[in-house]
Design a protein around this motif. Structure first.
Motif, mmCIF file in Angstrom:
data_model
loop_
_atom_site.group_PDB
_atom_site.id
_atom_site.type_symbol
_atom_site.label_atom_id
_atom_site.label_comp_id
_atom_site.label_asym_id
_atom_site.label_seq_id
_atom_site.Cartn_x
_atom_site.Cartn_y
_atom_site.Cartn_z
ATOM 1 N N GLY A 121 0.804 -1.319 -0.019
ATOM 2 C CA GLY A 121 -0.112 -0.048 -0.175
ATOM 3 C C GLY A 121 0.965 1.365 0.215
ATOM 4 O O GLY A 121 0.277 2.483 0.180
ATOM 5 N N LYS A 122 2.239 1.033 -0.136
ATOM 6 C CA LYS A 122 2.939 2.522 -0.243
ATOM 7 C C LYS A 122 2.465 3.466 -1.194
ATOM 8 O O LYS A 122 2.488 4.676 -0.750
ATOM 9 N N SER A 123 2.630 2.943 -2.313
ATOM 10 C CA SER A 123 2.376 3.929 -3.353
ATOM 11 C C SER A 123 0.873 4.732 -3.511
ATOM 12 O O SER A 123 0.608 5.715 -3.423
ATOM 13 N N THR A 124 -0.078 3.616 -2.935
ATOM 14 C CA THR A 124 -1.431 4.138 -2.593
ATOM 15 C C THR A 124 -1.508 5.407 -1.568
ATOM 16 O O THR A 124 -2.021 6.267 -1.646
ATOM 17 N N LEU A 125 -0.647 5.274 -0.418
ATOM 18 C CA LEU A 125 -0.669 6.046 0.464
ATOM 19 C C LEU A 125 -0.248 7.448 -0.089
ATOM 20 O O LEU A 125 -0.594 8.416 0.201
ATOM 21 N N LEU A 126 1.018 7.475 -0.640
ATOM 22 C CA LEU A 126 1.700 8.695 -1.311
ATOM 23 C C LEU A 126 0.646 9.348 -2.314
ATOM 24 O O LEU A 126 0.464 10.381 -2.372
ATOM 25 N N GLN A 127 -0.312 8.621 -3.272
ATOM 26 C CA GLN A 127 -1.052 9.001 -4.125
ATOM 27 C C GLN A 127 -1.932 9.638 -3.379
ATOM 28 O O GLN A 127 -2.678 10.774 -3.854
ATOM 29 N N LEU A 128 -2.549 9.321 -2.244
ATOM 30 C CA LEU A 128 -3.483 9.763 -1.269
ATOM 31 C C LEU A 128 -2.774 11.244 -0.681
ATOM 32 O O LEU A 128 -3.606 12.110 -0.754
ATOM 33 N N LEU A 129 -1.856 11.186 -0.047
ATOM 34 C CA LEU A 129 -1.206 12.269 0.295
ATOM 35 C C LEU A 129 -0.969 13.599 -0.679
ATOM 36 O O LEU A 129 -1.181 14.570 -0.167
ATOM 37 N N VAL A 130 -0.690 13.149 -1.722
ATOM 38 C CA VAL A 130 -0.664 14.344 -2.862
ATOM 39 C C VAL A 130 -1.897 14.745 -3.344
ATOM 40 O O VAL A 130 -1.708 15.567 -4.240
ATOM 41 N N GLY A 131 -2.808 14.063 -3.083
ATOM 42 C CA GLY A 131 -4.358 14.391 -3.713
ATOM 43 C C GLY A 131 -4.415 13.828 -4.953
ATOM 44 O O GLY A 131 -5.424 14.167 -5.739
ATOM 45 N N ASN A 132 -3.691 12.792 -5.505
ATOM 46 C CA ASN A 132 -4.246 12.400 -6.781
ATOM 47 C C ASN A 132 -5.077 11.338 -6.795
ATOM 48 O O ASN A 132 -5.882 10.880 -7.671
ATOM 49 N N LEU A 133 -5.353 10.668 -5.455
ATOM 50 C CA LEU A 133 -6.438 9.789 -5.108
ATOM 51 C C LEU A 133 -7.260 10.299 -3.843
ATOM 52 O O LEU A 133 -6.807 11.007 -3.030
#
Ligand SMILES: Nc1ncnc2c1ncn2[C@@H]1O[C@H](COP(=O)(O)OP(=O)(O)OP(=O)(O)O)[C@@H](O)[C@H]1O
Ligand SMILES: [Mg+2]
Length: 220
Positions: free
Chosen positions: A44-56
């Motif tokens: 889930g690492k990339s998912t977490l980062l994509q959430l942080l930057v607001g892409n997801l």
């Protein structure tokens, strides 16, 4: 506090199966802190980062970056945050294929309606060792050169936080070490950093190290 995440959840639907990629996750990163996240592929690492930057968008939970609540901000505001406050290095670089290294690097400034800071651009090109590659297209660069170009692009607008997804992945040990040393230098100069990596020995050199496992985050 530069980053504050609380009770964050994200699920994906894979056919009729629900995958819980981020589970009830809490994370705080202070200004100037260097935080690393390790974990097995698919945790889930990339998912977490994509959430942080607001892409997801998360299913629920809250993300605040530099006093802006990303989770309730408009898409326009989130895009502005990505241009001005958050530098993001994608796991697969995401360079624009038809643009040279130089054009890729200055793109976030132009998109933000300003001229790139020429002195800072020049400093980044030297720090990242890509001065000789500035007129090359991504297809004419090695993985390490594309990675450095992506890092310069993430830094051109002097973000308050740099978030990097496997910035040393797919690189030979020596290049990976150089990129990591650069992160350490930025950190000493006060840059707030979140870095995902597969390499526990690099991760251990950050101020704070987290391990992600099946969508959950643990102090390591
Ligand atoms: N767009 C998507 N649709 C459905 N499932 C997804 C999607 N993106 C990721 N997943 C699933 O979510 C989980 C977490 O994926 P993620 O890419 O966040 O992992 P990761 O830790 O970054 O892995 P890696 O180290 O391989 O990059 C995996 O089970 C993955 O299959
Ligand atoms: Mg990933």
């Amino acid at each position: 506090m530069t980053v504050k995440v609380s009770a964050l959840n994200k699920t994906y639907l894979q056919g009729n199966k629900r995958v819980h990629a981020v589970r009830d996750l809490f994370l705080s990163v202070e200004k100037g802190e260097f935080c690393s996240i390790v974990g097995a592929s698919g945790c889930g690492k990339s998912t977490l980062l994509q959430l942080l930057v607001g892409n997801l968008a998360p299913d629920n939970g809250r993300i605040v970056i530099d006093d802006v609540e990303m989770t309730s901000a408009s898409e326009e505001k989130r895009a502005e945050m990505r241009r001005q406050k958050i530098g993001f290095v994608y796991q697969r670089f995401n360079l624009v294929g038809g643009l040279t290294a130089k054009e890729n690097i200055v793109l976030p400034s132009l998109l933000d309606g300003r001229q790139p800071d020429a002195a800072w651009f020049s400093e980044l090109a030297d720090k990242l060792g890509i001065r000789e590659r500035l007129d090359h297209l991504p297809s004419q660069m090695s993985g390490g050169q594309m990675q450095r170009t992506a890092i310069a692009r993430a830094l051109i607008n002097r973000p308050s936080i740099l978030i990097a997804d496997e910035p040393t992945g797919n690189l030979d040990k020596e290049t990976a070490g150089e990129i990591f040393d650069l992160f350490m230098t930025l950190h000493r100069e006060g840059q707030t950093l979140i870095m995902v990596t597969h390499d526990p020995s690099l991760a251990a050199r950050a101020d704070r190290m987290y391990r992600m496992d099946d969508g959950m985050l643990f102090s390591a």
